[in-house]
Scaffold this motif. Structure first.
Motif: not given
Ligand code: MG
Ligand code: C2E
Ligand code: MG
Ligand code: MG
Length: 285
Positions: A183, A205, A242
């Motif tokens: 993140d 993130d 991500e």
């Molecule tokens: Mg995450």
């Protein structure tokens, strides 16, 4: 009139809050037995190399098949497990399963290279004295090389981390385990601080990739990602992104120099056999 209507609204809101609190309480007390009864399971989401499109491994994501509520995502129960300390045995279970799974993939996979596994670690596991020893034993029992394991720790867990907290991470890194900062970009970490951390991978993130969903992509997001990638690479860190949901995002992120991607565009989290199939498709072209 208005007053009584308002009063009713509050009653409804209170009732909902009560219901949520009751559910939370119920889930919390059910957690230990759930672990004993084998109600947890793990889904794996592929990690794809942006340069050549091959599947390099997967992230392990835990779920709870609750007898009344059905499948619950980690956001519903990980915070509860952290508060009660159950996260330590639960996290150990996830690690053991994932490491054994990675070994099984490697034994079946004749393709483009060994498949690796990423496992999330909660801050409570970091401060637990058994972490390093447990991890060593789990790897040995499964016969998995440490460099096939990546442990993900959130940026917020390491903000202001002192040496006591970093010591176990350093030991794990020295053994050859990769540490990823999960993140990344959501916390307030001092970028210069990165040098101090035994981290090999930045996981950017999802909020950054979201700005790239439309075409053309948000120019400010592009600049930020470009800056983070160049900083990361200059510090010898790899960048994983991500939440890649479209081909346009994937292409944009590849051009920006990101190394690895994860997201629904490639595959949703799924059962371990699926990863093997996806990797085999790569190996055979
Ligand atoms: Mg995450
Ligand atoms: P995370 O480590 O950042 O994991 C990525 C989350 O993004 C996962 O949610 C995944 O399903 C979701 N995701 C992946 N691709 C996409 C996409 O393209 N679009 C969107 N919208 N979402 C995507 P999930 O499985 O609900 O997990 C949530 C969080 O729970 C994880 O965030 C991680 O912090 C935590 N978690 C999961 N498993 C474990 C575990 O075994 N231990 C600990 N301590 N935490 C865990
Ligand atoms: Mg993660
Ligand atoms: Mg993440």
């Amino acid at each position: 009139r208005a007053k009584s209507a308002g009063g009713n609204r509050y009653e409804v809101a209170d009732a909902e809050a009560d219901a949520r609190a009751i559910t939370r309480h119920g889930l919390t007390t059910a957690l230990p037995a759930a672990l004993d009864r084998g109600e947890f399971f793990i889904e794996y989401q592929p990690l794809v190399h942006l340069g050549d499109g091959t599947v390099r491994g997967a992230e392990a994501l835990v779920r709870w098949l609750h007898p009344q509520h059905g499948v619950l995502g980690p956001d519903r129960f990980i915070p509860l497990a952290e508060r009660t300390g159950l996260i330590v045995p639960l996290g150990r279970w996830v690690l053991e399963q994932s490491v054994r799974q990675a070994r099984a993939w490697q034994q079946r996979h004749g393709g483009t290279g060994p498949l690796r596994v990423n496992v999330n670690l909660s801050p409570c596991q970091l401060t637990h004295p058994g972490l390093v020893q447990d991890t060593v034993e789990i790897l040995e029992r499964a016969g998995l090389e440490p460099d096939a394991l990546c442990l993900e720790v959130t940026e917020s867990a390491l903000i202001g981390a002192d040496d006591d907290l970093l010591k176990p991470l350093r030991r794990l890194a020295e053994m050859g385990i990769d540490i990823a900062l999960d993140d990344f970009g959501t916390g307030y970490s001092n970028l210069a601080n990165l040098r101090r951390l035994p981290v090999r991978v930045l996981k950017l993130d999802r909020s950054f990739t979201q700005g790239m969903q439309q075409f053309p992509a948000d120019p400010v997001d592009l600049k930020i990602v470009e800056g983070i990638v160049s900083l990361a690479h200059s510090l010898d860190l790899a960048v994983t992104v991500e939440g890649v949901e479209t081909g346009a995002q994937a292409e944009q992120l590849r051009i920006l120099g990101c190394d690895t991607a994860q997201g629904w565009y490639y595959a949703r989290p799924g059962p371990p056999e699926r990863l093997h199939e996806l990797a085999l498709v790569d190996a055979t072209g």
